[in-house]
Design a protein around this motif. Sequence first.
Motif, PDB file in Angstrom:
ATOM      1  N   ALA A  17       0.855  -1.187   0.000  1.00 42.75           N
ATOM      2  CA  ALA A  17       0.000   0.000   0.000  1.00 42.75           C
ATOM      3  C   ALA A  17       0.889   1.233   0.000  1.00 42.75           C
ATOM      4  O   ALA A  17       1.916   1.263   0.682  1.00 42.75           O
ATOM      5  N   TRP A  19       0.363   5.699  -0.315  1.00 45.53           N
ATOM      6  CA  TRP A  19      -0.535   6.825  -0.499  1.00 45.53           C
ATOM      7  C   TRP A  19       0.275   8.113  -0.530  1.00 45.53           C
ATOM      8  O   TRP A  19       1.401   8.165  -0.047  1.00 45.53           O
ATOM      9  N   HIS A  28      -4.388  10.041  -2.902  1.00 48.02           N
ATOM     10  CA  HIS A  28      -4.161   8.976  -3.881  1.00 48.02           C
ATOM     11  C   HIS A  28      -3.663   7.746  -3.134  1.00 48.02           C
ATOM     12  O   HIS A  28      -2.708   7.847  -2.354  1.00 48.02           O
ATOM     13  N   GLY A  30      -2.677   3.505  -3.684  1.00 42.80           N
ATOM     14  CA  GLY A  30      -2.481   2.326  -4.513  1.00 42.80           C
ATOM     15  C   GLY A  30      -2.282   1.125  -3.604  1.00 42.80           C
ATOM     16  O   GLY A  30      -1.530   1.210  -2.628  1.00 42.80           O
ATOM     17  N   THR A  32      -1.783  -3.329  -3.579  1.00 46.18           N
ATOM     18  CA  THR A  32      -1.548  -4.571  -4.301  1.00 46.18           C
ATOM     19  C   THR A  32      -1.984  -5.716  -3.403  1.00 46.18           C
ATOM     20  O   THR A  32      -1.557  -5.804  -2.250  1.00 46.18           O
ATOM     21  N   ARG A  55      -3.761  -5.016  -8.642  1.00 41.36           N
ATOM     22  CA  ARG A  55      -3.381  -3.645  -8.311  1.00 41.36           C
ATOM     23  C   ARG A  55      -4.619  -2.758  -8.410  1.00 41.36           C
ATOM     24  O   ARG A  55      -5.381  -2.855  -9.379  1.00 41.36           O
ATOM     25  N   HIS A  56      -4.815  -1.902  -7.411  1.00 43.37           N
ATOM     26  CA  HIS A  56      -6.008  -1.045  -7.355  1.00 43.37           C
ATOM     27  C   HIS A  56      -5.589   0.378  -6.983  1.00 43.37           C
ATOM     28  O   HIS A  56      -4.718   0.566  -6.135  1.00 43.37           O
ATOM     29  N   GLU A  57      -6.224   1.355  -7.620  1.00 48.25           N
ATOM     30  CA  GLU A  57      -5.933   2.773  -7.386  1.00 48.25           C
ATOM     31  C   GLU A  57      -7.202   3.471  -6.934  1.00 48.25           C
ATOM     32  O   GLU A  57      -8.285   3.237  -7.487  1.00 48.25           O
ATOM     33  N   THR A  59      -8.691   7.472  -5.652  1.00 49.13           N
ATOM     34  CA  THR A  59      -8.450   8.904  -5.541  1.00 49.13           C
ATOM     35  C   THR A  59      -9.651   9.533  -4.868  1.00 49.13           C
ATOM     36  O   THR A  59     -10.792   9.246  -5.221  1.00 49.13           O
TER      37      THR A  59
END
Length: 60
Positions: A17, A19, A28, A30, A32, A55-57, A59
Motif C-alpha cells: 500500500a 498513499w 491517492h 495504490g 496490491t 493492483r487497485h488505485e 483517488t
Amino acid sequence: MRRAAAEHHCPYGRIAAAWHLSQDGTFHLGVTVPAGTSAEVRLPDGTNVEVPPGRHEFTR
C-alpha cells in the motif's frame, strides 16, 4: 506527512500500500493484493471497499 508506503511478503505473495497527498490536497492510494486473497480497503472518507487480487488505485 504527505506520503507513506509499506509492503509485506506473506505466503500468498506481496501485499503493498502506498498513499500520497497531491499539491491540491487530493488523496491517492495504490494497493496490491496477492492472488488467492481479497482485501478490505478503508478510505479516509469512511468508505470500505472489498477488492480482489491485483493492483487497485483510489483517488479522493
